[in-house]
Write a protein that holds these residues in place. Structure first.
Motif, PDB file in Angstrom:
ATOM      1  N   GLU A 205       0.665  -1.159  -0.019  1.00  0.00           N
ATOM      2  CA  GLU A 205       0.259  -0.119   0.041  1.00  0.00           C
ATOM      3  C   GLU A 205       0.823   1.353   0.067  1.00  0.00           C
ATOM      4  OE1 GLU A 205      -2.659   0.011   3.165  1.00  0.00           O
ATOM      5  OE2 GLU A 205      -3.866  -1.998   2.493  1.00  0.00           O
ATOM      6  N   VAL A 206       2.248   0.911   0.188  1.00  0.00           N
ATOM      7  CA  VAL A 206       3.124   2.144   0.193  1.00  0.00           C
ATOM      8  C   VAL A 206       3.656   2.606  -1.341  1.00  0.00           C
ATOM      9  CG1 VAL A 206       5.161   3.435   1.115  1.00  0.00           C
ATOM     10  CG2 VAL A 206       3.866   1.739   2.624  1.00  0.00           C
ATOM     11  N   THR A 207       2.855   3.145  -2.034  1.00  0.00           N
ATOM     12  CA  THR A 207       3.309   3.609  -3.305  1.00  0.00           C
ATOM     13  C   THR A 207       3.928   4.981  -3.711  1.00  0.00           C
ATOM     14  OG1 THR A 207       1.267   4.586  -3.894  1.00  0.00           O
ATOM     15  CG2 THR A 207       1.250   2.115  -4.221  1.00  0.00           C
ATOM     16  N   VAL A 208       4.935   4.940  -4.453  1.00  0.00           N
ATOM     17  CA  VAL A 208       5.380   6.130  -4.919  1.00  0.00           C
ATOM     18  C   VAL A 208       4.889   7.001  -6.025  1.00  0.00           C
ATOM     19  CG1 VAL A 208       7.569   7.073  -5.657  1.00  0.00           C
ATOM     20  CG2 VAL A 208       7.840   4.792  -4.808  1.00  0.00           C
ATOM     21  N   TYR A 237       6.519  20.920  -7.217  1.00  0.00           N
ATOM     22  CA  TYR A 237       5.430  19.962  -6.880  1.00  0.00           C
ATOM     23  C   TYR A 237       5.163  19.901  -5.314  1.00  0.00           C
ATOM     24  CZ  TYR A 237       5.205  18.581 -11.599  1.00  0.00           C
ATOM     25  OH  TYR A 237       5.186  18.573 -13.164  1.00  0.00           O
ATOM     26  N   GLN A 238       4.055  19.609  -5.006  1.00  0.00           N
ATOM     27  CA  GLN A 238       3.614  19.704  -3.351  1.00  0.00           C
ATOM     28  C   GLN A 238       2.754  18.662  -3.279  1.00  0.00           C
ATOM     29  OE1 GLN A 238       2.114  23.506  -2.411  1.00  0.00           O
ATOM     30  NE2 GLN A 238       0.149  23.392  -3.487  1.00  0.00           N
ATOM     31  N   LEU A 239       3.089  18.009  -1.888  1.00  0.00           N
ATOM     32  CA  LEU A 239       2.137  16.745  -1.574  1.00  0.00           C
ATOM     33  C   LEU A 239       0.586  17.208  -1.160  1.00  0.00           C
ATOM     34  CD1 LEU A 239       4.466  15.278   1.136  1.00  0.00           C
ATOM     35  CD2 LEU A 239       3.793  14.205  -1.070  1.00  0.00           C
ATOM     36  N   SER A 240      -0.357  16.369  -1.691  1.00  0.00           N
ATOM     37  CA  SER A 240      -1.706  16.655  -1.432  1.00  0.00           C
ATOM     38  C   SER A 240      -1.728  16.722   0.306  1.00  0.00           C
ATOM     39  CB  SER A 240      -2.461  15.533  -2.194  1.00  0.00           C
ATOM     40  OG  SER A 240      -2.058  14.228  -1.809  1.00  0.00           O
ATOM     41  N   VAL A 241      -1.103  15.640   0.899  1.00  0.00           N
ATOM     42  CA  VAL A 241      -1.204  15.612   2.225  1.00  0.00           C
ATOM     43  C   VAL A 241       0.130  15.680   2.748  1.00  0.00           C
ATOM     44  CG1 VAL A 241      -1.789  13.933   4.282  1.00  0.00           C
ATOM     45  CG2 VAL A 241      -3.020  14.128   2.075  1.00  0.00           C
ATOM     46  N   GLN A 256      -4.140   7.387   2.993  1.00  0.00           N
ATOM     47  CA  GLN A 256      -4.053   6.811   1.764  1.00  0.00           C
ATOM     48  C   GLN A 256      -2.470   7.742   1.555  1.00  0.00           C
ATOM     49  OE1 GLN A 256      -5.600   4.650   0.182  1.00  0.00           O
ATOM     50  NE2 GLN A 256      -6.452   4.252   1.795  1.00  0.00           N
ATOM     51  N   PRO A 257      -1.983   6.968   0.321  1.00  0.00           N
ATOM     52  CA  PRO A 257      -0.513   7.471  -0.139  1.00  0.00           C
ATOM     53  C   PRO A 257      -0.815   9.079  -0.678  1.00  0.00           C
ATOM     54  CG  PRO A 257      -0.677   5.178  -0.519  1.00  0.00           C
ATOM     55  CD  PRO A 257      -1.940   5.521  -0.069  1.00  0.00           C
ATOM     56  N   PRO A 258      -0.225  10.272  -0.431  1.00  0.00           N
ATOM     57  CA  PRO A 258      -0.531  11.338  -1.003  1.00  0.00           C
ATOM     58  C   PRO A 258       0.119  11.246  -2.421  1.00  0.00           C
ATOM     59  CG  PRO A 258       1.695  11.720   0.262  1.00  0.00           C
ATOM     60  CD  PRO A 258       0.938  10.175   0.304  1.00  0.00           C
ATOM     61  N   THR A 259      -0.444  12.475  -3.162  1.00  0.00           N
ATOM     62  CA  THR A 259      -0.131  12.483  -4.608  1.00  0.00           C
ATOM     63  C   THR A 259       0.979  13.775  -4.607  1.00  0.00           C
ATOM     64  OG1 THR A 259      -2.024  13.759  -5.078  1.00  0.00           O
ATOM     65  CG2 THR A 259      -1.916  11.664  -5.528  1.00  0.00           C
ATOM     66  N   CYS A 260       1.439  14.122  -5.686  1.00  0.00           N
ATOM     67  CA  CYS A 260       2.377  15.210  -5.863  1.00  0.00           C
ATOM     68  C   CYS A 260       1.768  16.194  -6.982  1.00  0.00           C
ATOM     69  CB  CYS A 260       3.716  15.042  -6.263  1.00  0.00           C
ATOM     70  SG  CYS A 260       4.729  14.221  -4.992  1.00  0.00           S
TER      71      CYS A 260
END
Length: 574
Positions: A205-208, A237-241, A256-260
């Motif tokens: 569940e830990v995705t890049v 770019y910045q993290l969604s969380v 949940q894993p964040p997005t950039c």
């Protein structure tokens, strides 16, 4: 003390406890009994409540705090009767009955007061004494195992306990003692008899994320409880969380894993009186976007170190947004002997497009432009004018004109006047007197001097005329001669005077048969004198001698110099 705190919580649960396998042991100072986990002790001497607690803490764990009926029954059956009064670990603190060691208030279900207790010495026998400590009746005929509030200074038997948990009893948890046993209360994220097992989360569940990376640290094992996965993004770019992912005790990741996501800067707008042109290679007002600002004519950019702004990786423009202000021209100085009037002059700002007009006071006129405008170059459109005194032009300089003015020629102010005349032989053409008007102009044209002219003369019949000039002006002369056998009747020489008149009338040539013409010849100064010149000279000399060496002119002639010159010429010929 931590063990004792947990013990108090467990002991208040009123669970049924087996009291088997109890043994008794006596010593010189105390008697004690033990169970599998913890043991009770009591002193052989009596002491006040504070000394009793200190004694328990020095030799054992602490003073016993009774919290359930099973424990009371056990103590009541095990302890010797003795005095029948034992100090227990309950005391009034700030008017509240509190368990020692935890400072927690005594719960209602744990209370075991004797009938009518606590009474705080309300029987009146003792006044001014507070009963703030608690004793327990042991093997008493009435109400055994109940409590009574008592003065802390009273002497009672100390009742103590010892803990049985060891430092390594529980690997990741607290050891909780019970009467017959102990157990491990595992910390969050751990399980097992000794809390030696750790919870694990799903590694998959830990995705890049796209344009990002992740770095995980593991405290208790790979992707186990309290593992921390920190995300980061590439520049722009910045993290969604922003918070990291943590493996929780529920075997789930905390998020949940964040997005950039692409960094965005605050949207800019075109400045007033200006324009903005932007380039957005990745998206509107986003990372690497650039915006260039320009101002309309007559305005300049202020408020920023550059006219081009760029959105950087932190989500901020690299400088503040500029704005356009009207260009300012230098302030105008007061006009000496005049006035300056400008648009919007109340704010004393000479902005682009503003105009100023000039005027002069009475007696002065404007030299230069009547108005100026502030240009886009922050300069006035023309040089500022000046006010100079109104004067009329100097009338001097006209040929042969004689000028006489009421004031010096450099101060010909309005209402000064000038009169004019001409030199001898010239006559005035124009006004005899002129006056300087308010606008610095003469009220009439400056006159001129015209040379006096005498009437045209013609040669007499049977004679000749010879004049000094082609134009018969003042001081011009004409001489007359007659042909052979003719004699001149009248003046041989006429001169033009300053009034424009000849000094005499025109002569005539009359026939004279008896008169012969003498011709003389001679050599003068090594040469031959021309016949006509010698004849003229001899003839004039003869006439002058006949009239007593005097050349007669008309009565109204005032010519002297030309006559004298003429005489000198004759003498030189003779």
């Amino acid at each position: 003390m931590a063990f004792y705190s947990e013990l108090l919580q467990l002991r208040g649960s009123k669970t049924s406890v087996s009291w088997t396998n109890l043994t008794f042991l006596c010593s010189m100072l105390c008697m004690w009994t033990s169970v599998d986990s913890w043991s009770y002790y009591h002193s052989n001497t009596t002491m006040n409540w504070q000394d009793a607690r200190d004694w328990c803490r020095e030799h054992y764990t602490d003073m016993v705090a009774i919290q359930n009926q099973e424990e009371i029954e056990h103590l009541n059956s095990w302890l010797p009767k003795k005095s029948g009064y034992y100090w227990i670990g309950i005391r009034k603190i700030n008017h509240i009955w509190t368990w020692v060691g935890t400072n927690k208030a005594l719960t209602e279900e744990a209370k075991n007061w004797a009938k009518g207790e606590p009474n705080n010495a309300r029987n009146g026998k003792i006044r001014g004494k507070n009963e703030d400590c608690v004793e327990m009746y042991i093997k008493r005929d009435t109400q055994p195992g109940t409590w009574n509030d008592e003065r802390c200074e009273k002497l009672k038997t100390a009742l103590c306990y010892t803990a049985a948990c060891k430092n390594n009893s529980c690997l990741y948890g607290n050891c909780v003692e019970t009467i017959n046993s102990h157990k491990c209360a595992c910390f969050d994220g751990f399980y097992g008899e000794r809390c030696e097992q750790v919870i694990k989360c799903n590694k998959e569940e830990v995705t890049v994320p796209y344009k990002g990376s992740v770095n995980c640290t593991h405290k208790y094992g790979d992707f186990s409880y309290d593992s921390l996965c920190q995300y980061s993004c590439e520049e722009g770019y910045q993290l969604s969380v922003s918070r990291p992912l943590t493996c929780t005790a529920s075997e789930q990741w905390s998020d949940q894993p964040p997005t950039c996501e692409l960094v965005k800067c605050q949207e800019l707008s075109s400045p007033a009186s200006g324009s903005m042109k932007c380039s957005d290679p990745l998206g509107p007002s986003s990372y690497q976007s650039t915006c260039e600002f320009t101002c309309d004519e007559g305005y300049s950019l202020v408020g920023s170190s550059s006219n081009t702004l760029q959105c950087d990786g932190s989500g901020f423009w690299n400088s503040s947004q500029p704005f356009c202000v009207a260009i300012q021209c230098p302030a105008l100085q007061e006009l000496e002997n005049g006035n300056v009037k400008c648009e919007n002059d109340s704010d004393m700002k000479f902005s682009y497009g503003h105009t100023c007009t000039f005027s002069c006071g009475p007696g002065y006129r404007l030299v230069g432009p009547s108005g100026v405008t502030c240009t886009s170059a922050a300069k006035w459109s023309e040089e500022v004018p000046r006010c100079e005194a109104i004067t009329c032009n100097n009338p001097e300089g006209v040929a042969h004109l004689i000028t006489q003015c009421s004031h010096p020629l450099n101060e010909l102010l309005p209402d000064s006047s000038c009169t004019f005349s001409c030199e001898a032989g010239f006559e005035l053409q124009g006004a005899h007197i002129i006056q300087c008007s308010e606008d610095g102009q003469w009220n009439k044209a400056i006159p001129a001097c015209k040379a006096v002219r005498c009437p045209l003369l013609e040669a007499p019949e049977n004679g000749h005329i010879n004049c000094s000039n082609s134009e018969l002006v003042y001081n011009s002369w004409c001489s007359f001669t007659c042909n052979q056998d003719y004699s001149l009747d009248g003046h041989e020489l006429l001169i033009c005077d300053h009034h424009g008149n000849w000094t005499g009338g025109k002569p005539i040539c009359q026939a004279s048969p008896s008169q012969t013409t003498a011709i003389a010849s001679g050599v003068v100064a090594g040469g031959t004198l021309s016949l006509s010149g010698i004849s003229l000279a001899m003839w004039i000399l003869k006439r002058m001698k006949q009239s007593g060496s005097k050349f007669e002119l008309s009565s109204n002639s005032d010519i002297e110099t030309p006559l004298q010159v003429f005489k000198n010429s004759i003498d030189s010929l003779i």
